[in-house]
Design an enzyme around this catalytic site. Structure first.
Site, PDB file in Angstrom:
ATOM      1  CB  SER A 193      -0.968  -0.049   1.179  1.00 17.82           C
ATOM      2  OG  SER A 193      -1.984   0.910   1.060  1.00 17.82           O
ATOM      3  CD  GLU A 250      -5.801  -4.077  -4.048  1.00 20.79           C
ATOM      4  OE1 GLU A 250      -5.418  -3.002  -3.532  1.00 20.79           O
ATOM      5  OE2 GLU A 250      -5.061  -5.041  -4.244  1.00 20.79           O
ATOM      6  CG  HIS A 273      -5.450  -2.410  -0.092  1.00 19.47           C
ATOM      7  ND1 HIS A 273      -4.772  -2.028  -1.225  1.00 19.47           N
ATOM      8  CD2 HIS A 273      -4.879  -1.726   0.941  1.00 19.47           C
ATOM      9  CE1 HIS A 273      -3.838  -1.153  -0.902  1.00 19.47           C
ATOM     10  NE2 HIS A 273      -3.873  -0.957   0.411  1.00 19.47           N
TER      11      HIS A 273
END
Length: 318
Positions: free
Chosen positions: A152, A246, A276
């Site tokens: 991320s 996502e 995610h």
């Protein structure tokens, strides 16, 4: 899609996604909830956790997971940057990725505790990551033994670190491993809209809100904040994994396209209906365990002096 991953998506849709629908981000609440819910696996047998905290000027601020007795000379080493939108999470919250990655790759991992926004905006996290990498080199670890990794926001940070090191003429690591990287803080990817409602974790609107916490007055298309806008020439091999639903899928897809166009070796896998950063759910969901096995294979391959040359690969669906 396993029943375990379906259950994880159900949980995220009920417990996490509603927080991302709010018009403002409550930083303290996000940090408190994450710390409260963080499940930390036990230290694996034959390994030790060495926490490096409390020294303000120490570039290696975070956690080492290493074999009992220390690191073997010449083996792979991973420098890991945790996710959390640059404003929450920590090495502790990401032990469920770091621990199994270390054991599968047989590689010590340093999980970096970089400074968080909004108290420390861009480029604080980048400064911490580049300083940590340079400290590894100063400690005698060869660059060809190191793999940068992150998920991320930490994935975007890992890429930005490579760019900053390249531009400074610092020897680059052997490769870079990215789980669902956030690479476009301008939130311009098509899947911000097209996957809004499909993503069990995030609403599309939440991405730009989180970006403002980190950016401050920095333009969202600054290449060291949003590597999707950077020239990727000269980077080491990349391995990227993202879920098909996502909102940040295009952040991975465009990096893969840009990397291949720049002559960078890049493996890119899209996993069907995975949330995610699903490797966070290891060992509970099978897809997390399989993803970590593939990640460990990449770490071993790019740090091996006997690795065969690998062509740039097209996107694959898993």
């Amino acid at each position: 899609m396993s029943w375990q991953s379906a259950l994880a998506c159900w949980y995220l849709r009920r417990q996490f996604r509603p927080e991302t629908l709010k018009p403002r981000i409550n930083v303290e609440r996000a940090r408190a909830l994450t710390a409260k819910r963080a499940w930390a696996p036990r230290v694996p047998d034959g390994w030790q956790l060495r926490e490096l905290y409390g020294v303000a000027d120490q570039p290696l601020h975070g956690e080492w997971l290493e074999r009992t007795g220390g690191m073997s000379v010449g083996g792979p080493v991973v420098l890991y940057c945790h996710g959390g939108g640059y404003y929450f999470c920590s090495p502790r919250t990401h032990r469920s990725i770091v621990f199994p990655l270390a054991t599968r790759a047989d590689a010590p991992v340093f999980s970096l505790d970089y400074r968080l926004a909004p108290e420390h905006r861009f480029p604080a996290a980048l400064e911490d990551a580049t300083a940590a990498y340079r400290q590894l080199l100063a400690d005698g670890i060869a660059p060809e033994s190191i793999v940068m990794a992150g998920d991320s926001a930490g994935g975007g940070l890992a890429l930005a670190t490579l760019l900053a090191l390249r531009d400074a003429g610092t020897p680059l690591p052997a490769g870079c491993l990215l789980f669902s990287p956030w690479t476009d803080l301008a939130a311009s990817g098509a899947t911000i809209s097209s996957n809004d409602g499909l993503d069990p974790m995030f609403s599309g609107a939440a991405i730009a809100l989180a970006a403002k916490l980190y950016l401050g007055d920095t333009p969202a298309d600054h290449p060291l904040a949003s590597p999707v806008y950077a020239d990727l020439r000269g980077l080491p091999p990349l391995f990227i994994m993202a879920g098909s639903t996502e909102v940040l899928l295009d952040d991975s897809r465009r990096i893969a396209d840009n990397a291949r166009a720049a002559g960078v070796e890049c493996e890119f896998e899209v996993w069907k209906k995975m949330p995610h950063v699903w490797p966070l759910f290891a060992p509970f969901i099978p897809e997390a365990n399989r993803a970590l096995e593939r990640a460990a294979t990449f770490v071993r391959r790019v740090t091996s002096a006997r690795q065969p040359a690998q062509p740039s690969s097209a996107m694959s669906i898993v």
